[in-house]
Design an enzyme around this catalytic site. Structure first.
Site, PDB file in Angstrom:
ATOM      1  N   PRO A 123      -9.048   7.393  77.422  1.00 13.04           N
ATOM      2  CA  PRO A 123      -7.799   8.189  77.293  1.00 13.04           C
ATOM      3  C   PRO A 123      -7.222   8.319  75.804  1.00 13.04           C
ATOM      4  O   PRO A 123      -7.762   7.308  74.991  1.00 13.04           O
ATOM      5  CB  PRO A 123      -6.835   7.020  78.091  1.00 13.04           C
ATOM      6  CG  PRO A 123      -7.944   6.026  78.359  1.00 13.04           C
ATOM      7  CD  PRO A 123      -9.136   6.081  77.973  1.00 13.04           C
ATOM      8  N   LYS A 161      -4.475   3.201  71.092  1.00  9.77           N
ATOM      9  CA  LYS A 161      -4.946   3.035  72.507  1.00  9.77           C
ATOM     10  C   LYS A 161      -4.741   1.477  73.126  1.00  9.77           C
ATOM     11  O   LYS A 161      -5.446   1.523  73.932  1.00  9.77           O
ATOM     12  CB  LYS A 161      -6.563   3.439  72.629  1.00  9.77           C
ATOM     13  CG  LYS A 161      -6.519   4.883  72.043  1.00  9.77           C
ATOM     14  CD  LYS A 161      -8.322   5.179  71.939  1.00  9.77           C
ATOM     15  CE  LYS A 161      -8.067   6.863  71.332  1.00  9.77           C
ATOM     16  NZ  LYS A 161      -9.485   7.148  71.307  1.00  9.77           N
ATOM     17  N   ARG A 205     -20.021  11.588  68.825  1.00  7.63           N
ATOM     18  CA  ARG A 205     -18.951  12.229  69.888  1.00  7.63           C
ATOM     19  C   ARG A 205     -19.305  13.476  69.421  1.00  7.63           C
ATOM     20  O   ARG A 205     -19.498  14.243  68.532  1.00  7.63           O
ATOM     21  CB  ARG A 205     -17.537  11.815  69.647  1.00  7.63           C
ATOM     22  CG  ARG A 205     -17.252  10.294  69.547  1.00  7.63           C
ATOM     23  CD  ARG A 205     -17.322   9.914  71.160  1.00  7.63           C
ATOM     24  NE  ARG A 205     -16.862  10.463  72.013  1.00  7.63           N
ATOM     25  CZ  ARG A 205     -15.314  10.174  72.129  1.00  7.63           C
ATOM     26  NH1 ARG A 205     -14.871   9.009  71.639  1.00  7.63           N
ATOM     27  NH2 ARG A 205     -14.534  10.947  73.125  1.00  7.63           N
TER      28      ARG A 205
END
Ligand SMILES: [Zn+2]
Length: 262
Positions: free
Chosen positions: A2, A52, A252
């Site tokens: 998230p 986060k 990523r």
């Protein structure tokens, strides 16, 4: 994983139903049994999001830290609280609802030194009113690393994930492979402002829609899934139609339009 808007939204929603009253805390799965026993029956004062990470502030200066990681999830039960099933790490039952936490990377009681260490390794969070963008600029303007990697480094800027990285750099025409130190202060200021706006929109809507209503030709709430981003997971750039480049950046996947971004 998230992005920060999800975490801030969870903090806000849970604050509405849990904060300001005692909560029952249990660990049905047992892995947080000692922590839950310490929290049980205490008043939950507030819930804060930092990037986060979530910090739950209880009476007597007791703080619980939650990091969802890749697999963590919250489930809210507004009315009836069901019998616990499966791996519920933590169940908080409060005044107006119950919240279950499953599969987090971290769920722990933090002492003040641990908390200082945690916050010291996080960069400014664009969703927090106390965020200082100069701290991010200080790091970025001195770095040879790629700007795409820097904005996702939680110690540079906290809360930005893969979608907002791709989209914020795209709308500004900045290629993710540029060195951080090549950005002008104006470009950085625009990047900070864009990330703030996108994260705030996401926090409010509960989903990520970065394509503008004007570009989509319809209200943002009606844009179908799969058409809500300009380059993230797109084959063709939704600004110019050129093929979108996709590659691996520091482990990523990164997306950019070679026509729009330089
Ligand atoms: Zn393009």
């Amino acid at each position: 994983m998230p992005e920060g808007h999800t975490i801030h939204r969870a903090a806000r929603k849970q604050r509405e139903v849990l904060a300001g009253a005692p909560v029952q805390a249990t660990s049905p799965q047992g892995r947080f049994a000692d922590g839950a026993a310490l929290l049980d029956g205490r008043v939950l004062r507030d819930i804060e999001a930092h990037g986060k990470h979530l910090l739950y502030r209880f009476d007597d200066d007791i703080t619980m830290h939650v990091h969802l990681g890749l697999f963590g999830r919250f489930f809210t039960h507004p009315a009836e609280v069901p019998e616990p099933r499966g791996a519920i790490r933590l169940r908080l039952v409060g005044r107006d609802a119950a919240v279950d936490l499953r599969g987090p990377t971290a769920c722990e009681v933090l002492d003040p030194d641990d908390e200082l260490r945690l916050l010291a390794r996080l960069g400014p969070d664009p969703l927090r009113p106390d965020a200082d963008p100069d701290r991010a600029w200080h790091r970025i303007s001195r770095s040879k690393r790629e700007i795409g990697a820097l904005v996702m480094d939680q110690s540079v800027m906290a809360g930005v994930g893969n979608v907002y990285r791709a989209e914020a750099l795209h709308v500004l025409g900045i290629h993710p492979s540029r060195e951080g130190r090549s950005l002008t202060r104006d470009e950085f200021d625009a990047l900070w402002a864009t990330v703030c706006r996108m994260l705030r929109d996401g926090e409010c809507a509960g989903r990520i829609v970065t394509v503008s209503a004007a570009d989509a030709g319809m209200p943002k709430s009606r844009i179908p899934r799969g058409e809500r981003t300009y380059v993230y997971r797109q084959r063709e750039c939704r600004s110019c139609g050129a093929p979108v480049a996709m590659w691996d950046m520091a482990g990523r996947r990164a997306w950019a339009c070679e026509e729009c971004q330089h």
